[in-house]
Design an enzyme around this catalytic site. Structure first.
Site, PDB file in Angstrom:
ATOM      1  N   ALA A 163      -4.717  -2.539   0.562  1.00 23.99           N
ATOM      2  CA  ALA A 163      -6.104  -3.022   0.652  1.00 23.99           C
ATOM      3  C   ALA A 163      -6.942  -2.340  -0.407  1.00 23.99           C
ATOM      4  O   ALA A 163      -6.551  -1.305  -0.938  1.00 23.99           O
ATOM      5  CB  ALA A 163      -6.696  -2.692   2.025  1.00 23.99           C
ATOM      6  N   GLU A 196     -13.671   0.624  11.042  1.00 25.92           N
ATOM      7  CA  GLU A 196     -14.862   0.119  10.347  1.00 25.92           C
ATOM      8  C   GLU A 196     -15.264  -1.270  10.873  1.00 25.92           C
ATOM      9  O   GLU A 196     -16.387  -1.710  10.671  1.00 25.92           O
ATOM     10  CB  GLU A 196     -14.627   0.055   8.839  1.00 25.92           C
ATOM     11  N   TYR A 223     -16.073  -4.312   3.213  1.00 23.60           N
ATOM     12  CA  TYR A 223     -14.749  -3.843   3.635  1.00 23.60           C
ATOM     13  C   TYR A 223     -14.529  -4.144   5.121  1.00 23.60           C
ATOM     14  O   TYR A 223     -13.505  -4.699   5.515  1.00 23.60           O
ATOM     15  CB  TYR A 223     -14.623  -2.333   3.369  1.00 23.60           C
ATOM     16  N   GLY A 244       0.835  -1.205   0.000  1.00 20.91           N
ATOM     17  CA  GLY A 244       0.000   0.000   0.000  1.00 20.91           C
ATOM     18  C   GLY A 244       0.863   1.245   0.000  1.00 20.91           C
ATOM     19  O   GLY A 244       0.443   2.317   0.445  1.00 20.91           O
ATOM     20  N   SER A 269      -8.958  -1.530  11.127  1.00 21.66           N
ATOM     21  CA  SER A 269      -9.750  -0.320  10.903  1.00 21.66           C
ATOM     22  C   SER A 269     -10.912  -0.203  11.884  1.00 21.66           C
ATOM     23  O   SER A 269     -11.528  -1.199  12.267  1.00 21.66           O
ATOM     24  CB  SER A 269     -10.294  -0.392   9.477  1.00 21.66           C
ATOM     25  N   LYS A 278     -11.812  -6.653   6.862  1.00 24.18           N
ATOM     26  CA  LYS A 278     -10.849  -6.166   7.861  1.00 24.18           C
ATOM     27  C   LYS A 278     -10.929  -6.976   9.159  1.00 24.18           C
ATOM     28  O   LYS A 278      -9.917  -7.161   9.837  1.00 24.18           O
ATOM     29  CB  LYS A 278     -11.071  -4.671   8.139  1.00 24.18           C
ATOM     30  N   LEU A 335      -0.965  -8.545  -3.446  1.00 24.08           N
ATOM     31  CA  LEU A 335      -1.538  -9.259  -2.288  1.00 24.08           C
ATOM     32  C   LEU A 335      -2.431 -10.426  -2.714  1.00 24.08           C
ATOM     33  O   LEU A 335      -2.831 -11.237  -1.877  1.00 24.08           O
ATOM     34  CB  LEU A 335      -2.334  -8.286  -1.405  1.00 24.08           C
ATOM     35  N   GLN A 366      -2.062   6.984   0.863  1.00 31.00           N
ATOM     36  CA  GLN A 366      -1.760   8.057   1.822  1.00 31.00           C
ATOM     37  C   GLN A 366      -0.828   7.592   2.947  1.00 31.00           C
ATOM     38  O   GLN A 366       0.229   8.197   3.194  1.00 31.00           O
ATOM     39  CB  GLN A 366      -3.073   8.562   2.434  1.00 31.00           C
ATOM     40  N   ASP A 367      -1.193   6.519   3.622  1.00 35.28           N
ATOM     41  CA  ASP A 367      -0.411   6.104   4.790  1.00 35.28           C
ATOM     42  C   ASP A 367       0.953   5.570   4.380  1.00 35.28           C
ATOM     43  O   ASP A 367       1.950   5.784   5.080  1.00 35.28           O
ATOM     44  CB  ASP A 367      -1.142   5.003   5.579  1.00 35.28           C
ATOM     45  N   ARG A 409      -4.946  12.346   1.095  1.00 37.99           N
ATOM     46  CA  ARG A 409      -6.088  11.433   1.116  1.00 37.99           C
ATOM     47  C   ARG A 409      -6.673  11.319  -0.288  1.00 37.99           C
ATOM     48  O   ARG A 409      -6.743  12.341  -1.012  1.00 37.99           O
ATOM     49  CB  ARG A 409      -7.128  11.991   2.089  1.00 37.99           C
TER      50      ARG A 409
HETATM   51  P1  GDP Z   1     -15.227   5.586   5.828  1.00 37.21           P
HETATM   52  O1  GDP Z   1     -15.504   5.970   7.246  1.00 37.21           O
HETATM   53  O2  GDP Z   1     -14.078   4.673   5.677  1.00 37.21           O
HETATM   54  O3  GDP Z   1     -16.439   5.097   5.112  1.00 37.21           O
HETATM   55  O4  GDP Z   1     -14.725   6.958   5.134  1.00 37.21           O
HETATM   56  P2  GDP Z   1     -15.398   7.922   4.042  1.00 37.21           P
HETATM   57  O5  GDP Z   1     -14.589   9.173   4.050  1.00 37.21           O
HETATM   58  O6  GDP Z   1     -15.557   7.222   2.734  1.00 37.21           O
HETATM   59  O7  GDP Z   1     -16.872   8.196   4.603  1.00 37.21           O
HETATM   60  C1  GDP Z   1     -17.082   8.800   5.856  1.00 37.21           C
HETATM   61  C2  GDP Z   1     -18.575   9.063   6.058  1.00 37.21           C
HETATM   62  O8  GDP Z   1     -18.991  10.087   5.164  1.00 37.21           O
HETATM   63  C3  GDP Z   1     -19.469   7.847   5.755  1.00 37.21           C
HETATM   64  O9  GDP Z   1     -20.416   7.749   6.769  1.00 37.21           O
HETATM   65  C4  GDP Z   1     -20.124   8.216   4.438  1.00 37.21           C
HETATM   66  O10 GDP Z   1     -21.412   7.637   4.261  1.00 37.21           O
HETATM   67  C5  GDP Z   1     -20.242   9.709   4.580  1.00 37.21           C
HETATM   68  N1  GDP Z   1     -20.416  10.405   3.304  1.00 37.21           N
HETATM   69  C6  GDP Z   1     -21.400  11.288   2.997  1.00 37.21           C
HETATM   70  N2  GDP Z   1     -21.284  11.696   1.731  1.00 37.21           N
HETATM   71  C7  GDP Z   1     -20.198  11.083   1.206  1.00 37.21           C
HETATM   72  C8  GDP Z   1     -19.576  11.113  -0.082  1.00 37.21           C
HETATM   73  O11 GDP Z   1     -19.979  11.797  -1.001  1.00 37.21           O
HETATM   74  N3  GDP Z   1     -18.455  10.335  -0.226  1.00 37.21           N
HETATM   75  C9  GDP Z   1     -17.947   9.575   0.791  1.00 37.21           C
HETATM   76  N4  GDP Z   1     -16.846   8.848   0.596  1.00 37.21           N
HETATM   77  N5  GDP Z   1     -18.536   9.514   2.007  1.00 37.21           N
HETATM   78  C10 GDP Z   1     -19.648  10.254   2.213  1.00 37.21           C
END
Ligand code: GDP
Length: 329
Positions: free
Chosen positions: A80, A128, A150, A8, A126, A154, A57, A12-13, A185
């Site tokens: 990942a 998540e 995802y 990876g 994560s 994880k 991977l 970013q990381d 990011r």
């Molecule tokens: P995650 O926590 O790994 O899912 O990181 P993300 O940055 O993809 O999403 C963070 C939160 O932002 C989640 O709850 C998404 O549902 C919410 N979100 C709202 N609108 C958007 C969007 O347009 N793009 C993404 N990526 N997330 C969104």
């Protein structure tokens, strides 16, 4: 000189970690997949000190070859398929790379390291995995309830790391990192999508920002701080698992509001439109981590707060978009 292999590395990381390790005198090897991978080419320009090793991977023998070549003291498995929304559409790929990829790397480590394995392994787990959270804040003791392919992958990666540590005595750690962001990011994540759009709106290059739900709350930290925790985990006498988080939570709405304000725009609602396309089949509503174990055992703490993170990202994207538009004129 200690040697580290990072999967990876183009993410970013991977980039922040490569810089950190290089600064500490490591020889840094980065696993890059595919033939003529454009991100691998960019990596060579941005981080010329990284030695690129080809591997994937999804391919055990390529991992064995990479470890044999790099002979790393430390392996950081950051590779990942890491975007939650895409994991719903490419769930099998996600399980294969994000989940089984961890198993393959651990197997490669066993095969190359032999008995009394000298290699140390870091798994990028994560927040998540906590998904539909069982308690708040979430710590190393909180049960998992993943809400996306995802998150499920994880959980497998985390559990197999712990299992291989228990079963084979490997030095293997799992870092349960909460969301961490930066100007590096990827644009698919909400923070960078927002800061980039704010910059473009400010410069008149874009007129609206389509988002999914503004209600979810995340514990957002700065990626540059978090890679330090990864390194610290592998410097301990015994391998262990750690939550890495700021302990503060903010809604997507707050992030958006603050980002617009950082660019001098107060009436942010004028520009933001809700769009079904960015809603997820299952959502993670609230994440906030308890990193007290990392604080006390690793002496780690986050340096950058929420407001500074948002303003730094907006300032970076304003600069970048300004430069782009001058170049294209
Ligand atoms: P995650 O926590 O790994 O899912 O990181 P993300 O940055 O993809 O999403 C963070 C939160 O932002 C989640 O709850 C998404 O549902 C919410 N979100 C709202 N609108 C958007 C969007 O347009 N793009 C993404 N990526 N997330 C969104």
């Amino acid at each position: 000189m200690p040697r580290a292999l990072i999967t990876g590395i183009t993410g970013q990381d991977g980039q922040y970690l490569a810089e950190l390790l290089h600064g500490k005198g490591y020889d840094v090897f980065g696993l890059v997949k595919g033939q003529n991978n454009p991100r691998g080419v960019l990596l060579q320009e941005e981080l010329p000190f990284v030695e690129v090793v080809s591997g994937d991977l999804q391919d055990l023998l390529s991992l064995v070859a990479a470890l044999e070549y790099a002979q790393p003291d430390e392996i950081y498995n950051l590779g990942a398929m890491s975007f939650v929304a895409l994991s719903f559409r490419q769930s099998e790929l996600t399980a294969n790379v994000t989940g089984l990829g961890v198993l393959r790397m651990l197997e490669a480590m066993r095969m190359v390291g032999g008995t009394d394995n000298p290699m140390r392994f870091y798994q990028a787990s994560s927040s998540e995995m906590f998904g539909k959270v069982r308690e708040t804040p979430q710590s190393e003791r909180t049960p998992f309830y993943p809400r996306s392919p995802y998150g499920v992958a994880k959980v497998f990666g985390h559990d197999i790391t712990v299992n291989y540590r228990d079963s084979y005595g490997l030095y293997a750690c799992s870092g349960i990192l909460f969301n961490h962001e930066s100007p590096r990011r990827g644009m698919e994540f909400v923070t960078r999508k927002v800061t980039n759009a704010v910059a473009r709106i400010k410069l008149g290059l874009q007129h609206e920002l389509a988002l999914g739900s503004l209600d979810p709350h995340r514990d957002w930290g700065f990626a540059g701080d978090y890679v330090e925790a990864m390194w610290l985990m592998l410097q301990q006498d015994e391998p262990d698992d750690f939550v890495v988080a700021t302990g503060e939570t903010h809604s997507v709405r707050e992030f958006v509001e603050l980002a617009f304000r950082a660019a001098g725009i107060e009436d942010w609602q004028r520009y933001v439109r809700q769009d079904e396309r960015f809603m997820r089949p299952a959502e993670v509503d609230l994440l906030v981590g308890d990193a007290s174990k990392a604080r006390s055992l690793l002496g780690w703490k986050p340096r950058m707060g929420f407001e500074e993170l948002v303003t730094t990202m907006v300032a970076h994207d304003l600069d970048q978009e300004r430069q782009r538009s001058t170049r294209s004129r």
